[in-house]
Structures are given as C-alpha cells and as structure tokens.
Write a protein that holds these residues in place. Sequence first.
Motif, mmCIF file in Angstrom:
data_model
loop_
_atom_site.group_PDB
_atom_site.id
_atom_site.type_symbol
_atom_site.label_atom_id
_atom_site.label_comp_id
_atom_site.label_asym_id
_atom_site.label_seq_id
_atom_site.Cartn_x
_atom_site.Cartn_y
_atom_site.Cartn_z
ATOM 1 N N THR A 69 50.502 44.332 33.756
ATOM 2 C CA THR A 69 50.953 45.214 32.667
ATOM 3 C C THR A 69 51.334 44.429 31.419
ATOM 4 O O THR A 69 50.893 44.742 30.303
ATOM 5 N N LYS A 70 52.162 43.415 31.596
ATOM 6 C CA LYS A 70 52.621 42.639 30.440
ATOM 7 C C LYS A 70 51.477 41.841 29.811
ATOM 8 O O LYS A 70 51.450 41.627 28.599
ATOM 9 N N ALA A 71 50.541 41.399 30.624
ATOM 10 C CA ALA A 71 49.377 40.686 30.086
ATOM 11 C C ALA A 71 48.560 41.615 29.194
ATOM 12 O O ALA A 71 48.094 41.218 28.127
ATOM 13 N N ARG A 72 48.400 42.858 29.633
ATOM 14 C CA ARG A 72 47.672 43.842 28.817
ATOM 15 C C ARG A 72 48.423 44.111 27.512
ATOM 16 O O ARG A 72 47.804 44.251 26.448
ATOM 17 N N ARG B 164 44.184 33.089 22.623
ATOM 18 C CA ARG B 164 45.021 33.613 23.698
ATOM 19 C C ARG B 164 44.422 34.886 24.292
ATOM 20 O O ARG B 164 44.551 35.140 25.496
ATOM 21 N N MET B 165 43.766 35.679 23.466
ATOM 22 C CA MET B 165 43.109 36.880 23.964
ATOM 23 C C MET B 165 42.020 36.529 24.973
ATOM 24 O O MET B 165 41.834 37.227 25.981
ATOM 25 N N SER C 93 40.450 36.582 30.841
ATOM 26 C CA SER C 93 40.111 35.930 32.110
ATOM 27 C C SER C 93 41.162 36.244 33.166
ATOM 28 O O SER C 93 40.835 36.486 34.339
ATOM 29 N N ARG C 94 42.417 36.257 32.764
ATOM 30 C CA ARG C 94 43.492 36.551 33.710
ATOM 31 C C ARG C 94 43.383 37.990 34.218
ATOM 32 O O ARG C 94 43.553 38.253 35.413
ATOM 33 N N LEU C 95 43.091 38.911 33.308
ATOM 34 C CA LEU C 95 42.934 40.309 33.716
ATOM 35 C C LEU C 95 41.716 40.485 34.623
ATOM 36 O O LEU C 95 41.753 41.254 35.584
ATOM 37 N N ALA C 96 40.650 39.747 34.307
ATOM 38 C CA ALA C 96 39.458 39.810 35.150
ATOM 39 C C ALA C 96 39.757 39.276 36.546
ATOM 40 O O ALA C 96 39.309 39.846 37.550
ATOM 41 N N ARG C 97 40.515 38.187 36.623
ATOM 42 C CA ARG C 97 40.874 37.622 37.933
ATOM 43 C C ARG C 97 41.713 38.610 38.743
ATOM 44 O O ARG C 97 41.587 38.684 39.969
ATOM 45 N N ASP D 68 32.269 38.676 28.957
ATOM 46 C CA ASP D 68 32.205 37.379 28.284
ATOM 47 C C ASP D 68 33.150 36.354 28.893
ATOM 48 O O ASP D 68 33.438 35.321 28.282
ATOM 49 N N THR D 69 33.620 36.611 30.111
ATOM 50 C CA THR D 69 34.489 35.655 30.798
ATOM 51 C C THR D 69 33.736 35.016 31.962
ATOM 52 O O THR D 69 32.763 35.592 32.473
ATOM 53 N N PRO D 70 34.161 33.854 32.434
ATOM 54 C CA PRO D 70 33.505 33.216 33.582
ATOM 55 C C PRO D 70 33.580 34.056 34.847
ATOM 56 O O PRO D 70 32.763 33.877 35.765
ATOM 57 N N GLU D 71 34.545 34.971 34.906
ATOM 58 C CA GLU D 71 34.732 35.800 36.096
ATOM 59 C C GLU D 71 33.602 36.799 36.312
ATOM 60 O O GLU D 71 33.492 37.394 37.397
#
Length: 253
Positions: A139-142, A167-168, A173-177, A208-211
């Motif tokens: 949630t906070k990442a979003r 940072r976006m 990538s974090r959200l994708a993970r 567009d992320t490695p995930e």
Amino acid sequence: MKFRLIVACVTLMTLSACSSSPDEFENTRMTDIEVGYERAQQAIQAGNFSSALQTLEALNTRFPFGPLTHQIQLDLIYVYYKTGDIDKSLAAIDRFTRLNPNHQSIDYALYMRGLTNERASENLFQDLVGIDRSDRDPTKAREAFDDYAELVRRFPDSKYSADARQRMIGIKSRLARHELAVAQYYMKREAFLAAANRGKYVLENFSDTPEAEHALAIMAEAYRSLELTELYADAVATLKTNFPRSDYLSQLD
C-alpha cells in the motif's frame, strides 16, 4: 524655568522610548528566530537530528508567523523523515500542502511525501540482512509511486523530478515482485487460474520491469497445468521472443 525644561526633556524621552518599543521588540523577536534557526541548521548539517527537531519544534510553536515560518515547517518535514517519525512527517506535509497550495516549494513537499511513504513501505532490518520481503503490504509503495508521479506530472522541470523518476522505476519492480509472490503462492495452492491472472497483471502494468520474464514463466506454467494449450504456447512464444536466453525456457519444454 529649569524645572519645566527638565520635565519637557523627560516627556520627550518617554515618548521616544514608547514609540520605538514595537520596532525594538520586533527586531529582538526576529533575532531570536534567526539565532534559533541557525542553531537548527547547524544541528542538521552535523547529523544531530534530535537536537534539530527540538529546536525547530520550539521555533514553530513560539513563532507561528513570520518570514522563516514556511522554511521551518519544511525543515521539520525533513527532520521528521530523518528521525523515522513517518506519521508526523506525513501530517506535516499534508498540513503544509493544504495551507500553502501555491508555495514555491510544493514540489519539495511532494518529493518528501514520496520519500516518506517509500520509507514506510520498507523494513530496515530486512533490508540490512538482504531479505527480500516481496509479500509485504504494498500500500505505502503504491502511495509513494503516486506521490512521485504527481511530482513529475505537475513539476517536470523540478530538480527533484529526475530522482523521482528513478524511484518510480524501483517501486514498479517492487510492486511487480509482490504480485509474483502472490502468484507463486497460488501456484503452490494449485489455484492456477488465479496465478495466471497475477502474471498477466504484471505484464499489463509492469511490462518494462525485469519481473516481466518471471511473470511470463508463471503464466505458461499455469496454463500448462490447466491444459490450456493455446494460451500456454502463446506465453512460451512471448517468453522466447523477449527473453531468448531465459532460464525458465528449459523448465517449460
């Protein structure tokens, strides 16, 4: 005659003193602010954020109006962030942006809101020992992503926008993970359709992320388990086209 002259002089001196008192008071007042603010800045430069916080909070309470008021409030936002007080930092940011929507430092306030929300999404201990907790609440990442996006949209030429864009990318990538961690959980529970949908969501929102590579692999594996031959073939073909050296291909043959 001399008595009258003395009285007149005393009267003039009293009037002069009275007329200058407000200015003298104001000058003294401004000096107190400047001295205190300089002390807070020195503490910040020295990394003594607890001392800076104490001074800035005192100044903000004692002098709620004045030429340094906004700068004191902006510095408080930064110091709250540096001391890890997420709630106070966000509250100070919201108050500043609400009361000063056209202030020249609104871009900075938005940037600090992104940083603060991003920090709230992290776990310091896990980061220090290298544990990837992709399953933690995103949630906070979003919210941090939205803050940076607003900054870039409203102030594309701001000196903070370049870092916000970087940072976006990291947050995506974090959200994708996170989505992939949920997909893997579904795979273990043999909820293959739900897993495939999570992989599809990653492709649609974080292509567009490695995930994206792992997302395609999960989709292919899920479709194979569901015996959805065409969808399986499409997923494998897309994986081969975009990631021809993917290690996942050997697992799907």
